[in-house]
Design a protein around this motif. Structure first.
Motif, PDB file in Angstrom:
ATOM      1  N   ARG A 237       0.856  -1.187   0.000  1.00 50.45           N
ATOM      2  CA  ARG A 237       0.000   0.000   0.000  1.00 50.45           C
ATOM      3  C   ARG A 237       0.891   1.236   0.000  1.00 50.45           C
ATOM      4  NH1 ARG A 237      -3.563  -0.290   4.818  1.00 50.45           N
ATOM      5  NH2 ARG A 237      -2.352   1.426   5.632  1.00 50.45           N
ATOM      6  N   ASP A 238       0.530   2.232  -0.783  1.00 54.30           N
ATOM      7  CA  ASP A 238       1.360   3.430  -0.914  1.00 54.30           C
ATOM      8  C   ASP A 238       1.486   4.225   0.383  1.00 54.30           C
ATOM      9  OD1 ASP A 238       1.877   2.945  -3.573  1.00 54.30           O
ATOM     10  OD2 ASP A 238       0.276   4.254  -4.303  1.00 54.30           O
ATOM     11  N   ASP A 239       0.446   4.211   1.204  1.00 52.18           N
ATOM     12  CA  ASP A 239       0.431   5.079   2.396  1.00 52.18           C
ATOM     13  C   ASP A 239       0.774   4.335   3.684  1.00 52.18           C
ATOM     14  OD1 ASP A 239      -1.867   3.560   2.493  1.00 52.18           O
ATOM     15  OD2 ASP A 239      -3.117   5.182   3.261  1.00 52.18           O
ATOM     16  N   SER A 240       1.493   3.232   3.578  1.00 50.22           N
ATOM     17  CA  SER A 240       1.810   2.501   4.802  1.00 50.22           C
ATOM     18  C   SER A 240       3.280   2.113   4.826  1.00 50.22           C
ATOM     19  CB  SER A 240       0.956   1.244   4.910  1.00 50.22           C
ATOM     20  OG  SER A 240       1.378   0.309   3.945  1.00 50.22           O
ATOM     21  N   PHE A 241       3.722   1.771   6.027  1.00 52.77           N
ATOM     22  CA  PHE A 241       5.087   1.302   6.216  1.00 52.77           C
ATOM     23  C   PHE A 241       5.078   0.252   7.302  1.00 52.77           C
ATOM     24  CE2 PHE A 241       9.063   1.666   8.671  1.00 52.77           C
ATOM     25  CZ  PHE A 241       9.925   1.194   7.699  1.00 52.77           C
ATOM     26  N   LEU A 242       5.512  -0.937   6.970  1.00 48.40           N
ATOM     27  CA  LEU A 242       5.618  -2.019   7.945  1.00 48.40           C
ATOM     28  C   LEU A 242       7.097  -2.341   8.137  1.00 48.40           C
ATOM     29  CD1 LEU A 242       2.823  -4.620   7.147  1.00 48.40           C
ATOM     30  CD2 LEU A 242       3.254  -3.488   9.303  1.00 48.40           C
ATOM     31  N   PRO A 243       7.697  -1.884   9.223  1.00 48.96           N
ATOM     32  CA  PRO A 243       9.111  -2.170   9.450  1.00 48.96           C
ATOM     33  C   PRO A 243       9.312  -3.660   9.678  1.00 48.96           C
ATOM     34  CG  PRO A 243       8.142  -1.185  11.395  1.00 48.96           C
ATOM     35  CD  PRO A 243       7.086  -1.163  10.328  1.00 48.96           C
ATOM     36  N   HIS A 244      10.172  -4.254   8.862  1.00 49.90           N
ATOM     37  CA  HIS A 244      10.388  -5.698   8.952  1.00 49.90           C
ATOM     38  C   HIS A 244      11.716  -6.057   8.309  1.00 49.90           C
ATOM     39  CE1 HIS A 244       8.923  -5.382   4.835  1.00 49.90           C
ATOM     40  NE2 HIS A 244       9.538  -6.536   4.616  1.00 49.90           N
ATOM     41  N   ALA A 245      12.114  -7.299   8.499  1.00 44.13           N
ATOM     42  CA  ALA A 245      13.325  -7.825   7.880  1.00 44.13           C
ATOM     43  C   ALA A 245      13.193  -9.343   7.812  1.00 44.13           C
ATOM     44  CB  ALA A 245      14.557  -7.444   8.691  1.00 44.13           C
ATOM     45  N   THR A 246      14.113  -9.962   7.106  1.00 43.45           N
ATOM     46  CA  THR A 246      14.146 -11.412   7.102  1.00 43.45           C
ATOM     47  C   THR A 246      15.119 -11.881   8.177  1.00 43.45           C
ATOM     48  OG1 THR A 246      15.963 -11.680   5.520  1.00 43.45           O
ATOM     49  CG2 THR A 246      13.721 -11.437   4.609  1.00 43.45           C
ATOM     50  N   TRP A 247      15.079 -13.165   8.445  1.00 39.35           N
ATOM     51  CA  TRP A 247      15.949 -13.769   9.445  1.00 39.35           C
ATOM     52  C   TRP A 247      17.423 -13.639   9.075  1.00 39.35           C
ATOM     53  CZ3 TRP A 247      14.047 -16.124   5.292  1.00 39.35           C
ATOM     54  CH2 TRP A 247      14.858 -16.992   4.580  1.00 39.35           C
ATOM     55  N   ARG A 248      17.721 -13.320   7.812  1.00 35.93           N
ATOM     56  CA  ARG A 248      19.102 -13.269   7.323  1.00 35.93           C
ATOM     57  C   ARG A 248      19.883 -12.052   7.815  1.00 35.93           C
ATOM     58  NH1 ARG A 248      16.294 -13.745   2.259  1.00 35.93           N
ATOM     59  NH2 ARG A 248      16.159 -15.908   1.610  1.00 35.93           N
ATOM     60  N   VAL A 249      19.206 -10.990   8.201  1.00 35.65           N
ATOM     61  CA  VAL A 249      19.912  -9.753   8.550  1.00 35.65           C
ATOM     62  C   VAL A 249      20.604  -9.873   9.906  1.00 35.65           C
ATOM     63  CG1 VAL A 249      18.358  -8.335   7.157  1.00 35.65           C
ATOM     64  CG2 VAL A 249      17.900  -8.637   9.595  1.00 35.65           C
ATOM     65  N   ASN A 250      21.677  -9.130  10.054  1.00 34.95           N
ATOM     66  CA  ASN A 250      22.445  -9.167  11.302  1.00 34.95           C
ATOM     67  C   ASN A 250      21.675  -8.607  12.488  1.00 34.95           C
ATOM     68  OD1 ASN A 250      24.633 -10.326  10.036  1.00 34.95           O
ATOM     69  ND2 ASN A 250      25.606  -8.351   9.588  1.00 34.95           N
ATOM     70  N   ASP A 251      20.773  -7.667  12.231  1.00 32.20           N
ATOM     71  CA  ASP A 251      20.046  -7.039  13.333  1.00 32.20           C
ATOM     72  C   ASP A 251      18.611  -7.557  13.462  1.00 32.20           C
ATOM     73  OD1 ASP A 251      19.004  -5.809  11.062  1.00 32.20           O
ATOM     74  OD2 ASP A 251      19.005  -3.805  11.949  1.00 32.20           O
ATOM     75  N   ALA A 252      18.385  -8.819  13.118  1.00 28.40           N
ATOM     76  CA  ALA A 252      17.040  -9.398  13.221  1.00 28.40           C
ATOM     77  C   ALA A 252      16.482  -9.235  14.636  1.00 28.40           C
ATOM     78  CB  ALA A 252      17.048 -10.866  12.815  1.00 28.40           C
ATOM     79  N   ALA A 253      17.326  -9.312  15.635  1.00 25.36           N
ATOM     80  CA  ALA A 253      16.869  -9.187  17.023  1.00 25.36           C
ATOM     81  C   ALA A 253      16.238  -7.830  17.297  1.00 25.36           C
ATOM     82  CB  ALA A 253      18.038  -9.425  17.979  1.00 25.36           C
ATOM     83  N   ASP A 254      16.591  -6.815  16.506  1.00 26.27           N
ATOM     84  CA  ASP A 254      16.071  -5.462  16.714  1.00 26.27           C
ATOM     85  C   ASP A 254      14.815  -5.159  15.904  1.00 26.27           C
ATOM     86  OD1 ASP A 254      18.280  -4.960  18.369  1.00 26.27           O
ATOM     87  OD2 ASP A 254      19.496  -4.320  16.654  1.00 26.27           O
ATOM     88  N   GLN A 255      14.420  -6.067  15.035  1.00 31.29           N
ATOM     89  CA  GLN A 255      13.303  -5.816  14.124  1.00 31.29           C
ATOM     90  C   GLN A 255      11.956  -6.134  14.780  1.00 31.29           C
ATOM     91  OE1 GLN A 255      13.835  -4.363  11.209  1.00 31.29           O
ATOM     92  NE2 GLN A 255      16.024  -4.415  11.658  1.00 31.29           N
ATOM     93  N   PRO A 256      10.943  -5.286  14.574  1.00 26.39           N
ATOM     94  CA  PRO A 256       9.622  -5.576  15.140  1.00 26.39           C
ATOM     95  C   PRO A 256       8.923  -6.745  14.455  1.00 26.39           C
ATOM     96  CG  PRO A 256       9.555  -3.545  13.871  1.00 26.39           C
ATOM     97  CD  PRO A 256      10.990  -3.988  13.899  1.00 26.39           C
ATOM     98  N   ILE A 257       9.234  -6.965  13.165  1.00 26.49           N
ATOM     99  CA  ILE A 257       8.666  -8.080  12.405  1.00 26.49           C
ATOM    100  C   ILE A 257       9.817  -8.781  11.698  1.00 26.49           C
ATOM    101  CG2 ILE A 257       7.145  -8.786  10.513  1.00 26.49           C
ATOM    102  CD1 ILE A 257       5.528  -6.194  11.035  1.00 26.49           C
ATOM    103  N   VAL A 258       9.900 -10.086  11.883  1.00 28.63           N
ATOM    104  CA  VAL A 258      10.917 -10.878  11.192  1.00 28.63           C
ATOM    105  C   VAL A 258      10.222 -11.977  10.396  1.00 28.63           C
ATOM    106  CG1 VAL A 258      12.874 -12.461  11.451  1.00 28.63           C
ATOM    107  CG2 VAL A 258      12.712 -10.424  12.905  1.00 28.63           C
ATOM    108  N   LEU A 259      10.585 -12.079   9.120  1.00 30.86           N
ATOM    109  CA  LEU A 259      10.100 -13.150   8.262  1.00 30.86           C
ATOM    110  C   LEU A 259      11.102 -14.292   8.349  1.00 30.86           C
ATOM    111  CD1 LEU A 259       9.148 -10.996   5.158  1.00 30.86           C
ATOM    112  CD2 LEU A 259       7.679 -11.693   7.041  1.00 30.86           C
ATOM    113  N   ALA A 260      10.612 -15.484   8.659  1.00 30.76           N
ATOM    114  CA  ALA A 260      11.486 -16.629   8.876  1.00 30.76           C
ATOM    115  C   ALA A 260      10.936 -17.860   8.168  1.00 30.76           C
ATOM    116  CB  ALA A 260      11.611 -16.903  10.369  1.00 30.76           C
ATOM    117  N   ILE A 261      11.779 -18.871   8.058  1.00 28.12           N
ATOM    118  CA  ILE A 261      11.336 -20.137   7.480  1.00 28.12           C
ATOM    119  C   ILE A 261      11.567 -21.291   8.439  1.00 28.12           C
ATOM    120  CG2 ILE A 261      11.591 -19.410   5.087  1.00 28.12           C
ATOM    121  CD1 ILE A 261      14.236 -21.031   5.042  1.00 28.12           C
ATOM    122  N   GLU A 262      12.157 -21.025   9.566  1.00 25.56           N
ATOM    123  CA  GLU A 262      12.459 -22.075  10.534  1.00 25.56           C
ATOM    124  C   GLU A 262      11.913 -21.700  11.900  1.00 25.56           C
ATOM    125  OE1 GLU A 262      16.687 -22.455  10.439  1.00 25.56           O
ATOM    126  OE2 GLU A 262      16.697 -23.353   8.450  1.00 25.56           O
TER     127      GLU A 262
END
Length: 150
Positions: free
Chosen positions: A53-78
């Motif tokens: 959506r153009d008017d939204s922002f969902l802060p997130h990252a995948t499990w691969r990033v070094n700062d996953a522990a700091d992310q409010p949403i993490v996408l994972a496969i395990e």
């Protein structure tokens, strides 16, 4: 006690349903893990969450990033909880993790038009009930509003 919500998707996609649920989770101050079943699917969801959506922002990252522990949403496969989430979403028939009791809320989004997904959801429901979790079943009405069903 862990609360487990089963969202029965019919004529709806995870891409349409997941972002608003994630937004509500962040509004409540929750940290979230979204578990899918493949790297390709996690990458597709990652791209979608930046552009859905153009008017939204969902802060997130995948499990691969070094700062996953700091992310409010993490996408994972395990399994695992890389960001100390209190809510875990399971999509694409991802299995209920062994540590489900460690979450305040588990949310299973399943495709009600797919017999395999339906069977897996029923099995997860039985497992959750046996583990003493508080389970609820949700289905969209004709206007697309989620209704709790019995």
């Amino acid at each position: 006690m862990t609360e487990v919500l089963f969202y029965h998707l019919q004529n709806m996609t995870v891409e349409n349903v997941l972002p608003p649920l994630l937004e509500k989770s962040l509004e409540r101050g929750w940290r979230v893990v979204v578990q899918s079943t493949s790297e390709e699917r996690a990458d597709a969801l990652d791209a979608h969450l930046w552009t859905y959506r153009d008017d939204s922002f969902l802060p997130h990252a995948t499990w691969r990033v070094n700062d996953a522990a700091d992310q409010p949403i993490v996408l994972a496969i395990e399994e695992g909880n890389p960001n100390g989430a209190n809510v875990r979403f399971l999509v694409d028939n991802a299995a209920l993790p062994p540590d489900a009791q460690g979450y305040e809320r588990m949310v299973l989004l399943f495709n009600g038009d797919d017999p395999d997904a339906l069977a897996l959801a029923r099995s997860a429901w039985t497992d959750c009930k046996a583990r003493g979790f508080d389970v609820t079943y949700w289905q969209a009405d004709e206007r697309g509003r989620w209704q709790r069903r019995n």
